[in-house]
Write a protein that holds these residues in place. Structure first.
Motif, PDB file in Angstrom:
ATOM      1  N   GLU A   1       1.061  11.572  23.872  1.00 12.46           N
ATOM      2  CA  GLU A   1       1.176  10.329  23.393  1.00 12.46           C
ATOM      3  C   GLU A   1       2.359  10.068  23.077  1.00 12.46           C
ATOM      4  O   GLU A   1       3.202  10.677  22.169  1.00 12.46           O
ATOM      5  CB  GLU A   1       0.246  10.266  22.029  1.00 12.46           C
ATOM      6  N   ASN A   2       2.942   9.010  23.448  1.00 18.13           N
ATOM      7  CA  ASN A   2       4.222   8.117  23.324  1.00 18.13           C
ATOM      8  C   ASN A   2       4.261   7.271  22.148  1.00 18.13           C
ATOM      9  O   ASN A   2       3.480   6.254  22.455  1.00 18.13           O
ATOM     10  CB  ASN A   2       4.691   7.495  24.622  1.00 18.13           C
ATOM     11  N   ARG A   3       4.831   7.445  21.020  1.00 20.65           N
ATOM     12  CA  ARG A   3       4.904   6.633  20.059  1.00 20.65           C
ATOM     13  C   ARG A   3       6.522   6.442  19.696  1.00 20.65           C
ATOM     14  O   ARG A   3       7.321   7.587  19.288  1.00 20.65           O
ATOM     15  CB  ARG A   3       4.394   7.363  18.640  1.00 20.65           C
ATOM     16  N   ASP A   4       6.767   5.364  19.891  1.00 25.05           N
ATOM     17  CA  ASP A   4       8.314   5.010  19.428  1.00 25.05           C
ATOM     18  C   ASP A   4       8.526   5.172  17.848  1.00 25.05           C
ATOM     19  O   ASP A   4       7.849   4.630  17.239  1.00 25.05           O
ATOM     20  CB  ASP A   4       8.781   3.671  20.171  1.00 25.05           C
ATOM     21  N   VAL A   5       9.655   5.621  17.503  1.00 24.39           N
ATOM     22  CA  VAL A   5      10.040   5.564  16.113  1.00 24.39           C
ATOM     23  C   VAL A   5      10.672   3.893  15.974  1.00 24.39           C
ATOM     24  O   VAL A   5      11.364   3.486  16.888  1.00 24.39           O
ATOM     25  CB  VAL A   5      11.146   6.455  15.621  1.00 24.39           C
ATOM     26  N   GLU A   6      10.454   3.618  14.817  1.00 25.51           N
ATOM     27  CA  GLU A   6      11.179   2.177  14.293  1.00 25.51           C
ATOM     28  C   GLU A   6      12.800   2.197  14.212  1.00 25.51           C
ATOM     29  O   GLU A   6      13.183   1.084  14.626  1.00 25.51           O
ATOM     30  CB  GLU A   6      10.328   1.590  13.248  1.00 25.51           C
ATOM     31  N   SER A   7      12.967   3.282  13.546  1.00 22.87           N
ATOM     32  CA  SER A   7      14.560   3.526  13.135  1.00 22.87           C
ATOM     33  C   SER A   7      14.927   4.914  13.001  1.00 22.87           C
ATOM     34  O   SER A   7      13.990   5.667  12.844  1.00 22.87           O
ATOM     35  CB  SER A   7      15.055   2.600  12.066  1.00 22.87           C
ATOM     36  N   PHE A   8      16.236   5.125  13.031  1.00 24.93           N
ATOM     37  CA  PHE A   8      16.499   6.678  12.745  1.00 24.93           C
ATOM     38  C   PHE A   8      16.764   6.569  11.185  1.00 24.93           C
ATOM     39  O   PHE A   8      16.894   5.740  10.384  1.00 24.93           O
ATOM     40  CB  PHE A   8      18.059   6.631  13.354  1.00 24.93           C
ATOM     41  N   PRO A   9      16.277   7.821  10.775  1.00 25.95           N
ATOM     42  CA  PRO A   9      16.297   8.038   9.397  1.00 25.95           C
ATOM     43  C   PRO A   9      17.964   8.038   8.872  1.00 25.95           C
ATOM     44  O   PRO A   9      18.789   8.371   9.644  1.00 25.95           O
ATOM     45  CB  PRO A   9      15.887   9.528   9.207  1.00 25.95           C
ATOM     46  N   ALA A  10      17.989   7.767   7.549  1.00 30.96           N
ATOM     47  CA  ALA A  10      19.617   7.543   7.034  1.00 30.96           C
ATOM     48  C   ALA A  10      20.359   8.880   7.059  1.00 30.96           C
ATOM     49  O   ALA A  10      21.464   8.761   7.764  1.00 30.96           O
ATOM     50  CB  ALA A  10      19.388   7.083   5.781  1.00 30.96           C
ATOM     51  N   GLU A  11      19.557   9.998   7.137  1.00 34.53           N
ATOM     52  CA  GLU A  11      20.328  11.265   7.424  1.00 34.53           C
ATOM     53  C   GLU A  11      20.872  11.461   8.664  1.00 34.53           C
ATOM     54  O   GLU A  11      22.022  11.800   9.139  1.00 34.53           O
ATOM     55  CB  GLU A  11      19.618  12.558   6.900  1.00 34.53           C
ATOM     56  N   LEU A  12      19.963  11.010   9.858  1.00 31.31           N
ATOM     57  CA  LEU A  12      20.416  11.192  11.193  1.00 31.31           C
ATOM     58  C   LEU A  12      21.435  10.050  11.464  1.00 31.31           C
ATOM     59  O   LEU A  12      22.381  10.478  12.096  1.00 31.31           O
ATOM     60  CB  LEU A  12      19.326  10.951  12.080  1.00 31.31           C
ATOM     61  N   ILE A  13      21.394   9.006  11.197  1.00 31.82           N
ATOM     62  CA  ILE A  13      22.635   8.065  11.205  1.00 31.82           C
ATOM     63  C   ILE A  13      23.995   8.514  10.536  1.00 31.82           C
ATOM     64  O   ILE A  13      24.807   8.366  11.231  1.00 31.82           O
ATOM     65  CB  ILE A  13      22.135   6.659  10.382  1.00 31.82           C
ATOM     66  N   ALA A  14      24.045   9.082   9.358  1.00 31.80           N
ATOM     67  CA  ALA A  14      25.012   9.582   8.855  1.00 31.80           C
ATOM     68  C   ALA A  14      25.590  10.880   9.890  1.00 31.80           C
ATOM     69  O   ALA A  14      26.796  11.017   9.977  1.00 31.80           O
ATOM     70  CB  ALA A  14      25.015  10.222   7.721  1.00 31.80           C
TER      71      ALA A  14
END
Length: 109
Positions: free
Chosen positions: A19-32
């Motif tokens: 099943e393909n589920r898109d995430v809505e946004s990157f977590p803050a830790e990943l952005i950093a």
């Protein structure tokens, strides 16, 4: 295929195993981490993943030009989708599998 098997008298149950589920946004830790240049490599394993990754970068305020992580595509089709989205690839796997991606990364080390 399920119809052919049933016509042959084989009892068949279909199960959803992907099943393909898109995430809505990157977590803050990943952005950093992305802004600081980690991880070293990011594997793009499908055109839809490449497009979604580019979209999530934009939503996170990260320009593909500013991305310090190196990108590797699993295939020429994925590479084309990544480039269409403005992503710069370091490499493209010769064999279109995750093992192919890992072999490709090893060649650049």
């Amino acid at each position: 295929l399920p119809g052919i098997l049933r016509d042959a008298g084989i009892h068949l149950e279909q199960l959803v195993v992907y099943e393909n589920r898109d995430v809505e946004s990157f977590p803050a830790e990943l952005i950093a981490r992305l802004k600081s240049g980690t991880p070293d490599w990011i594997g793009l394993s499908s055109p839809s993943i490449a497009r979604r990754f580019a979209s999530l970068l934009k939503s996170a305020g990260i320009s593909p030009c500013d991305l310090k992580s190196r990108l590797v595509a699993i295939s020429s089709v994925t590479a084309a989708a990544a480039r269409e989205c403005g992503l710069t690839l370091t490499a493209e796997a010769e064999i279109s599998t995750w093992d192919g991606i890992l072999e490709c990364i090893q060649k650049y080390r």
